[in-house]
Design a protein around this motif. Structure first.
Motif, mmCIF file in Angstrom:
data_model
loop_
_atom_site.group_PDB
_atom_site.id
_atom_site.type_symbol
_atom_site.label_atom_id
_atom_site.label_comp_id
_atom_site.label_asym_id
_atom_site.label_seq_id
_atom_site.Cartn_x
_atom_site.Cartn_y
_atom_site.Cartn_z
ATOM 1 N N ARG A 96 0.831 -1.208 0.000
ATOM 2 C CA ARG A 96 0.000 0.000 0.000
ATOM 3 C C ARG A 96 0.863 1.255 0.000
ATOM 4 N NH1 ARG A 96 -2.648 -2.818 4.033
ATOM 5 N NH2 ARG A 96 -2.027 -1.260 5.578
ATOM 6 N N ALA A 97 1.950 1.251 0.775
ATOM 7 C CA ALA A 97 2.841 2.416 0.830
ATOM 8 C C ALA A 97 3.489 2.664 -0.535
ATOM 9 C CB ALA A 97 3.912 2.209 1.905
ATOM 10 N N ARG A 98 3.920 1.606 -1.209
ATOM 11 C CA ARG A 98 4.493 1.767 -2.559
ATOM 12 C C ARG A 98 3.440 2.301 -3.522
ATOM 13 N NH1 ARG A 98 7.174 -3.337 -1.663
ATOM 14 N NH2 ARG A 98 5.606 -4.319 -2.977
ATOM 15 N N ALA A 99 2.215 1.831 -3.370
ATOM 16 C CA ALA A 99 1.127 2.288 -4.237
ATOM 17 C C ALA A 99 0.874 3.782 -4.029
ATOM 18 C CB ALA A 99 -0.144 1.486 -3.968
ATOM 19 N N VAL A 100 0.885 4.226 -2.785
ATOM 20 C CA VAL A 100 0.678 5.651 -2.493
ATOM 21 C C VAL A 100 1.768 6.477 -3.155
ATOM 22 C CG1 VAL A 100 0.749 7.383 -0.643
ATOM 23 C CG2 VAL A 100 -0.633 5.313 -0.370
ATOM 24 N N ARG A 101 3.024 6.021 -3.042
ATOM 25 C CA ARG A 101 4.130 6.754 -3.670
ATOM 26 C C ARG A 101 3.982 6.781 -5.191
ATOM 27 N NH1 ARG A 101 6.909 4.006 0.437
ATOM 28 N NH2 ARG A 101 7.601 2.390 -1.009
ATOM 29 N N GLU A 102 3.618 5.654 -5.759
ATOM 30 C CA GLU A 102 3.453 5.571 -7.221
ATOM 31 C C GLU A 102 2.335 6.507 -7.686
ATOM 32 O OE1 GLU A 102 4.158 3.621 -11.114
ATOM 33 O OE2 GLU A 102 5.319 4.201 -9.363
ATOM 34 N N ILE A 103 1.207 6.472 -7.024
ATOM 35 C CA ILE A 103 0.091 7.350 -7.380
ATOM 36 C C ILE A 103 0.512 8.812 -7.249
ATOM 37 C CG2 ILE A 103 -2.208 8.136 -6.662
ATOM 38 C CD1 ILE A 103 -2.734 5.134 -5.860
ATOM 39 N N GLY A 104 1.171 9.141 -6.154
ATOM 40 C CA GLY A 104 1.628 10.517 -5.951
ATOM 41 C C GLY A 104 2.556 10.974 -7.056
ATOM 42 N N ASP A 105 3.519 10.121 -7.432
ATOM 43 C CA ASP A 105 4.456 10.468 -8.508
ATOM 44 C C ASP A 105 3.730 10.709 -9.822
ATOM 45 O OD1 ASP A 105 6.598 10.238 -6.774
ATOM 46 O OD2 ASP A 105 7.204 8.237 -7.499
ATOM 47 N N ILE A 106 2.815 9.817 -10.152
ATOM 48 C CA ILE A 106 2.088 9.932 -11.421
ATOM 49 C C ILE A 106 1.254 11.212 -11.450
ATOM 50 C CG2 ILE A 106 0.220 8.913 -12.803
ATOM 51 C CD1 ILE A 106 1.370 6.137 -11.877
ATOM 52 N N VAL A 107 0.529 11.469 -10.385
ATOM 53 C CA VAL A 107 -0.348 12.642 -10.345
ATOM 54 C C VAL A 107 0.473 13.933 -10.337
ATOM 55 C CG1 VAL A 107 -2.093 13.852 -8.964
ATOM 56 C CG2 VAL A 107 -2.286 11.385 -9.347
ATOM 57 N N ARG A 108 1.554 13.972 -9.569
ATOM 58 C CA ARG A 108 2.414 15.172 -9.567
ATOM 59 C C ARG A 108 2.993 15.444 -10.950
ATOM 60 N NH1 ARG A 108 3.613 13.337 -4.575
ATOM 61 N NH2 ARG A 108 5.366 12.080 -5.281
ATOM 62 N N ASN A 109 3.469 14.396 -11.608
ATOM 63 C CA ASN A 109 4.022 14.572 -12.955
ATOM 64 C C ASN A 109 2.952 15.066 -13.925
ATOM 65 O OD1 ASN A 109 6.612 13.832 -12.219
ATOM 66 N ND2 ASN A 109 6.297 11.674 -12.738
ATOM 67 N N ALA A 110 1.734 14.555 -13.809
ATOM 68 C CA ALA A 110 0.648 15.003 -14.673
ATOM 69 C C ALA A 110 0.299 16.462 -14.399
ATOM 70 C CB ALA A 110 -0.583 14.108 -14.497
ATOM 71 N N HIS A 111 0.265 16.853 -13.143
ATOM 72 C CA HIS A 111 -0.009 18.257 -12.805
ATOM 73 C C HIS A 111 1.062 19.169 -13.418
ATOM 74 C CE1 HIS A 111 -3.494 18.752 -10.150
ATOM 75 N NE2 HIS A 111 -3.228 17.530 -9.713
ATOM 76 N N ARG A 112 2.329 18.760 -13.297
ATOM 77 C CA ARG A 112 3.406 19.563 -13.886
ATOM 78 C C ARG A 112 3.242 19.671 -15.396
ATOM 79 N NH1 ARG A 112 6.685 17.523 -9.689
ATOM 80 N NH2 ARG A 112 7.190 15.633 -10.823
ATOM 81 N N ALA A 113 2.928 18.560 -16.041
ATOM 82 C CA ALA A 113 2.762 18.573 -17.506
ATOM 83 C C ALA A 113 1.626 19.504 -17.914
ATOM 84 C CB ALA A 113 2.512 17.156 -18.028
ATOM 85 N N VAL A 114 0.526 19.474 -17.189
ATOM 86 C CA VAL A 114 -0.613 20.334 -17.507
ATOM 87 C C VAL A 114 -0.252 21.799 -17.258
ATOM 88 C CG1 VAL A 114 -2.976 20.942 -16.818
ATOM 89 C CG2 VAL A 114 -2.346 18.541 -17.164
ATOM 90 N N ALA A 115 0.439 22.063 -16.160
ATOM 91 C CA ALA A 115 0.826 23.441 -15.837
ATOM 92 C C ALA A 115 1.804 23.997 -16.870
ATOM 93 C CB ALA A 115 1.450 23.509 -14.450
#
Length: 117
Positions: A96-115
């Protein structure tokens, strides 16, 4: 004769402009099962904008769905996100902890790309 398979690293579509028509078309293309959610969020954003007298809820809606499209238009990224989301139900705390990190990385990268647009 078989058709060549698309490269999972290549985006399925170009990143659309953050406008209602462009985002609606992109969602319909890359994740059509989420169209009802898209329209519900749109309705909520426009109602809030009217009640609050500001366009901020509409801008937030565009950004939110821009992030969804940014993730879903990349098949490998979308697959990683969905696997991590399913892993959130695993009884193993480390998974679960790895999943949280993976989700966070993906979403942060997507936010940066959109910005960065």
């Amino acid at each position: 004769m078989t058709m060549p398979q698309p490269d999972p690293e290549e985006p399925r579509i170009a990143m659309p402009e953050l406008t209602l028509p462009a985002l609606r078309q992109a969602v319909a293309t890359v994740v059509p099962s989420r169209l009802p959610e898209f329209f519900e969020d749109m309705q909520t954003a426009f109602v809030r904008a009217g009640e609050e007298g500001t366009v901020l809820p509409i801008r937030m809606f565009y950004r939110q769905w821009g992030v969804v499209v940014e993730i879903e238009r990349h098949p490998a990224t979308a697959r990683r996100l969905h696997l991590a989301e399913r892993a959130m139900d695993d009884p193993d705390e480390e998974i679960r902890a790895r999943a949280v990190r993976e989700i966070g990385d993906i979403v942060r990268n997507a936010h940066r790309a959109v910005a960065d647009g």
